[in-house]
Design a protein around this motif. Sequence first.
Motif, PDB file in Angstrom:
ATOM      1  N   GLN A   1       9.433   0.326   5.258  1.00 58.45           N
ATOM      2  CA  GLN A   1       8.124  -0.291   5.069  1.00 58.45           C
ATOM      3  C   GLN A   1       7.518  -0.698   6.411  1.00 58.45           C
ATOM      4  N   ILE A   2       6.211  -0.841   6.402  1.00 59.01           N
ATOM      5  CA  ILE A   2       5.486  -1.260   7.599  1.00 59.01           C
ATOM      6  C   ILE A   2       5.168  -2.733   7.438  1.00 59.01           C
ATOM      7  N   GLY A   3       5.778  -3.556   8.274  1.00 63.85           N
ATOM      8  CA  GLY A   3       5.565  -4.999   8.201  1.00 63.85           C
ATOM      9  C   GLY A   3       4.243  -5.409   8.823  1.00 63.85           C
ATOM     10  N   VAL A   4       3.950  -6.694   8.723  1.00 66.18           N
ATOM     11  CA  VAL A   4       2.692  -7.251   9.229  1.00 66.18           C
ATOM     12  C   VAL A   4       2.538  -6.997  10.728  1.00 66.18           C
ATOM     13  N   LYS A   5       3.598  -7.273  11.487  1.00 69.15           N
ATOM     14  CA  LYS A   5       3.525  -7.124  12.942  1.00 69.15           C
ATOM     15  C   LYS A   5       3.211  -5.681  13.337  1.00 69.15           C
ATOM     16  N   LEU A   6       3.898  -4.719  12.718  1.00 66.14           N
ATOM     17  CA  LEU A   6       3.640  -3.313  13.030  1.00 66.14           C
ATOM     18  C   LEU A   6       2.253  -2.880  12.557  1.00 66.14           C
ATOM     19  N   ALA A   7       1.827  -3.366  11.398  1.00 65.00           N
ATOM     20  CA  ALA A   7       0.494  -3.013  10.899  1.00 65.00           C
ATOM     21  C   ALA A   7      -0.577  -3.439  11.905  1.00 65.00           C
ATOM     22  N   ARG A   8      -0.455  -4.679  12.441  1.00 64.18           N
ATOM     23  CA  ARG A   8      -1.426  -5.160  13.428  1.00 64.18           C
ATOM     24  C   ARG A   8      -1.347  -4.352  14.721  1.00 64.18           C
ATOM     25  N   GLN A   9      -0.117  -3.979  15.105  1.00 65.30           N
ATOM     26  CA  GLN A   9       0.091  -3.165  16.309  1.00 65.30           C
ATOM     27  C   GLN A   9      -0.587  -1.795  16.147  1.00 65.30           C
ATOM     28  N   PHE A  10      -0.410  -1.169  14.985  1.00 66.55           N
ATOM     29  CA  PHE A  10      -1.019   0.141  14.739  1.00 66.55           C
ATOM     30  C   PHE A  10      -2.539   0.046  14.766  1.00 66.55           C
ATOM     31  N   GLU A  11      -3.070  -1.005  14.149  1.00 66.55           N
ATOM     32  CA  GLU A  11      -4.530  -1.200  14.153  1.00 66.55           C
ATOM     33  C   GLU A  11      -5.053  -1.324  15.579  1.00 66.55           C
ATOM     34  N   ALA A  12      -4.362  -2.107  16.379  1.00 68.01           N
ATOM     35  CA  ALA A  12      -4.787  -2.299  17.774  1.00 68.01           C
ATOM     36  C   ALA A  12      -4.721  -0.981  18.542  1.00 68.01           C
ATOM     37  N   ASN A  13      -3.671  -0.199  18.323  1.00 68.64           N
ATOM     38  CA  ASN A  13      -3.502   1.059  19.035  1.00 68.64           C
ATOM     39  C   ASN A  13      -4.548   2.106  18.640  1.00 68.64           C
ATOM     40  N   PHE A  14      -5.124   1.964  17.463  1.00 65.42           N
ATOM     41  CA  PHE A  14      -6.146   2.899  17.001  1.00 65.42           C
ATOM     42  C   PHE A  14      -7.536   2.252  16.953  1.00 65.42           C
ATOM     43  N   ASN A  15      -7.664   1.092  17.580  1.00 64.40           N
ATOM     44  CA  ASN A  15      -8.949   0.378  17.640  1.00 64.40           C
ATOM     45  C   ASN A  15      -9.550   0.129  16.249  1.00 64.40           C
ATOM     46  N   MET A  16      -8.702  -0.258  15.314  1.00 69.41           N
ATOM     47  CA  MET A  16      -9.134  -0.606  13.962  1.00 69.41           C
ATOM     48  C   MET A  16      -9.189  -2.129  13.852  1.00 69.41           C
ATOM     49  N   PRO A  17     -10.053  -2.639  12.991  1.00 72.24           N
ATOM     50  CA  PRO A  17     -10.105  -4.091  12.824  1.00 72.24           C
ATOM     51  C   PRO A  17      -8.819  -4.632  12.196  1.00 72.24           C
ATOM     52  N   SER A  18      -8.502  -5.859  12.505  1.00 68.29           N
ATOM     53  CA  SER A  18      -7.320  -6.498  11.947  1.00 68.29           C
ATOM     54  C   SER A  18      -7.417  -6.518  10.426  1.00 68.29           C
ATOM     55  N   GLY A  19      -6.368  -6.089   9.763  1.00 67.03           N
ATOM     56  CA  GLY A  19      -6.349  -6.032   8.303  1.00 67.03           C
ATOM     57  C   GLY A  19      -6.672  -4.654   7.744  1.00 67.03           C
ATOM     58  N   TRP A  20      -7.096  -3.731   8.591  1.00 69.51           N
ATOM     59  CA  TRP A  20      -7.478  -2.391   8.142  1.00 69.51           C
ATOM     60  C   TRP A  20      -6.312  -1.695   7.442  1.00 69.51           C
ATOM     61  N   MET A  21      -5.119  -1.851   7.976  1.00 69.99           N
ATOM     62  CA  MET A  21      -3.938  -1.196   7.385  1.00 69.99           C
ATOM     63  C   MET A  21      -3.627  -1.715   5.981  1.00 69.99           C
ATOM     64  N   ASP A  22      -4.082  -2.934   5.667  1.00 67.64           N
ATOM     65  CA  ASP A  22      -3.771  -3.550   4.373  1.00 67.64           C
ATOM     66  C   ASP A  22      -4.750  -3.153   3.266  1.00 67.64           C
ATOM     67  N   GLU A  23      -5.893  -2.610   3.638  1.00 72.52           N
ATOM     68  CA  GLU A  23      -6.945  -2.310   2.659  1.00 72.52           C
ATOM     69  C   GLU A  23      -6.620  -1.040   1.876  1.00 72.52           C
ATOM     70  N   PRO A  24      -6.893  -1.067   0.574  1.00 74.95           N
ATOM     71  CA  PRO A  24      -6.664   0.145  -0.219  1.00 74.95           C
ATOM     72  C   PRO A  24      -7.690   1.224   0.125  1.00 74.95           C
ATOM     73  N   ARG A  25      -7.254   2.434   0.144  1.00 70.94           N
ATOM     74  CA  ARG A  25      -8.111   3.602   0.317  1.00 70.94           C
ATOM     75  C   ARG A  25      -7.839   4.511  -0.872  1.00 70.94           C
ATOM     76  N   LEU A  26      -8.413   5.680  -0.849  1.00 70.99           N
ATOM     77  CA  LEU A  26      -8.107   6.623  -1.920  1.00 70.99           C
ATOM     78  C   LEU A  26      -6.619   6.901  -1.913  1.00 70.99           C
ATOM     79  N   GLU A  27      -6.008   6.775  -3.052  1.00 73.30           N
ATOM     80  CA  GLU A  27      -4.564   6.940  -3.154  1.00 73.30           C
ATOM     81  C   GLU A  27      -4.209   8.422  -3.178  1.00 73.30           C
ATOM     82  N   PRO A  28      -3.358   8.869  -2.247  1.00 73.04           N
ATOM     83  CA  PRO A  28      -2.951  10.275  -2.271  1.00 73.04           C
ATOM     84  C   PRO A  28      -2.076  10.560  -3.492  1.00 73.04           C
ATOM     85  N   VAL A  29      -2.113  11.784  -3.941  1.00 73.02           N
ATOM     86  CA  VAL A  29      -1.283  12.191  -5.060  1.00 73.02           C
ATOM     87  C   VAL A  29       0.127  12.432  -4.534  1.00 73.02           C
TER      88      VAL A  29
END
Length: 127
Positions: free
Chosen positions: A58-86
């Motif tokens: 699983q991707i924890g909170v710390k890694l999620a924030r790290q990934f967002e920062a590395n891709f210039n995404m706003p904080s919390g972006w990794m937590d938001e639901p998107r279209l669910e892949p099949v």
Amino acid sequence: MDLSLNRRNNLMLLYAQHKAKYIKKHPEDSGVGLDLAFAVRLQIAKSSLSSMKSGSRQIGVKLARQFEANFNMPSGWMDEPRLEPVVPKDTDLMRFLKLSMRAYEAADQDRRQAMISELQDELSCHL
């Protein structure tokens, strides 16, 4: 949808975007460097990336924030639901899809088109 699934789905979305850019930039690369380049950008080990992509880690909170920062995404972006892949539940289907993806990624453009045509022909026989 729970946070861990949102984070995995969003990781795969970032991966797809990275892959498209990587292939354009490195057309001669057979894909060997793709995961390593993505892991470097995320600032994690390639083995950790593989575990996260497969869902076994699983991707924890710390890694999620790290990934967002590395891709210039706003904080919390990794937590938001998107279209669910099949995601197929059938293990034989999953094995087939994984093998198909590996064969497709390893093939040159002509062979990829031939594989698509073969599948379309097979499908048309059964409809």
